[in-house]
Write an enzyme that holds these catalytic residues in place. Structure first.
Site, PDB file in Angstrom:
ATOM      1  N   GLU A 169       0.830  -1.208   0.000  1.00  8.79           N
ATOM      2  CA  GLU A 169       0.000   0.000   0.000  1.00  8.79           C
ATOM      3  C   GLU A 169       0.867   1.262   0.000  1.00  8.79           C
ATOM      4  O   GLU A 169       0.593   2.209  -0.735  1.00  8.79           O
ATOM      5  CB  GLU A 169      -0.948  -0.026   1.193  1.00  8.79           C
ATOM      6  CG  GLU A 169      -1.925  -1.189   1.119  1.00  8.79           C
ATOM      7  CD  GLU A 169      -3.245  -0.919   1.796  1.00  8.79           C
ATOM      8  OE1 GLU A 169      -4.212  -0.604   1.073  1.00  8.79           O
ATOM      9  OE2 GLU A 169      -3.307  -1.032   3.032  1.00  8.79           O
ATOM     10  N   GLU A 229      -4.762  -8.912   2.904  1.00  9.01           N
ATOM     11  CA  GLU A 229      -5.786  -8.583   3.894  1.00  9.01           C
ATOM     12  C   GLU A 229      -7.014  -9.493   3.828  1.00  9.01           C
ATOM     13  O   GLU A 229      -7.524  -9.925   4.866  1.00  9.01           O
ATOM     14  CB  GLU A 229      -6.206  -7.113   3.731  1.00  9.01           C
ATOM     15  CG  GLU A 229      -5.211  -6.118   4.293  1.00  9.01           C
ATOM     16  CD  GLU A 229      -4.035  -5.833   3.356  1.00  9.01           C
ATOM     17  OE1 GLU A 229      -3.197  -5.001   3.717  1.00  9.01           O
ATOM     18  OE2 GLU A 229      -3.970  -6.447   2.259  1.00  9.01           O
TER      19      GLU A 229
END
Length: 266
Positions: A120, A140
């Site tokens: 990210e 995730e």
């Protein structure tokens, strides 16, 4: 120069090198690291002597994502930074380049793991280099979590949507070659040489007119979601003043005189 226990800062000429420095945890994000990152971005923004930034990790890893215990600042580690987070509840998002874009170009030098929060943060950088054994991925969903660092918005704008959705929905790891093939990174280099390649690119940027570099970067991001007509109008507004700077005149003189230019941000 700043820095914290988990983030080191050093100068390499006109390049500010920020190193995620928690190798025993594969540079998982801690409060100390996030505070150091945020301070590093601000230092680069405010110091005109800095013309580029390189972000890398210590100990053969880039970043393995969040460490929830460390981010909570429990125990001695990180507790001294709790006041910073209270004063600016958005600090961690700025540190991760979700809510902050540095004026100067940011080059990522990746070795080893660059997963979850690491991937990210990567999406907030401008140019990306990776060692051939690096690993990328957004894990995730495999843990029942959401990649809230910006990936559901940014990834589809940086790589084809089919690849973005596969990465987001499968939670599988990607090799450096796969990441390059889908366009997430730009260079795959021998292991242990990502930082050297990133610094080489930084030096090429540093040799260019800093006002021009910053204006070009700003224009690329400003116009990304505009129509072509609006984007071209915005480009003129951003770019035309650069031609009237002393740096632009110096660039022309240096070319005519066949010498390296000396830019002064004027």
């Amino acid at each position: 120069m700043g820095g914290t226990e988990h983030l080191t800062v050093q100068r390499e000429g006109a390049t500010l090198v920020l190193t995620l420095n928690r190798p025993d945890a594969k540079n998982a994000l801690s409060l100390s690291m996030l505070v150091g990152l945020y301070d590093g971005w601000i230092e680069a923004d405010e110091d005109d002597a800095v013309r580029s930034i390189v972000l890398t990790g210590a100990g053969g890893a880039f970043c393995a994502g969040m460490d929830l215990k460390a981010l909570a600042g429990r125990g001695m580690e990180g507790e001294q930074y709790r006041d910073r987070l209270k004063a600016d509840p958005d600090l961690h998002w700025k540190a991760m380049l979700r809510h902050h874009r540095p004026r100067k170009p940011v080059i990522a030098a990746v070795e080893g793991y660059c997963v979850a929060g690491g991937t990210e943060i990567l999406q907030g950088t401008d140019i990306r280099v990776a060692g051939q054994s690096a690993t990328f991925g957004l894990f995730e969903v495999k843990r029942g979590l959401f990649p809230i660092g910006g990936s559901t918005v940014r990834l589809q704008r940086q790589i084809p949507r089919t690849h973005a959705l596969e990465m987001l929905l499968t939670g599988r790891p990607y090799t450096a070659r796969e990441a390059a093939d889908v366009g997430l990174i730009g260079h795959v280099v021998p292991d242990g040489t990502a930082l050297a390649k990133a610094l080489e690119i930084a030096e090429q940027i540093n040799a260019c007119g800093p006002l021009a570099v910053e204006a070009v970067k700003a224009s690329v991001y400003e116009t990304a979601e505009m129509t072509e007509t609006d984007g071209l109008a915005s480009e003129l507004k951003r770019g035309w003043p650069v031609f009237d700077t002393a740096d632009a005149k110096e660039g022309a003189r240096a070319f005519a005189e066949k010498r390296p230019p000396v830019y002064r941000r004027a």
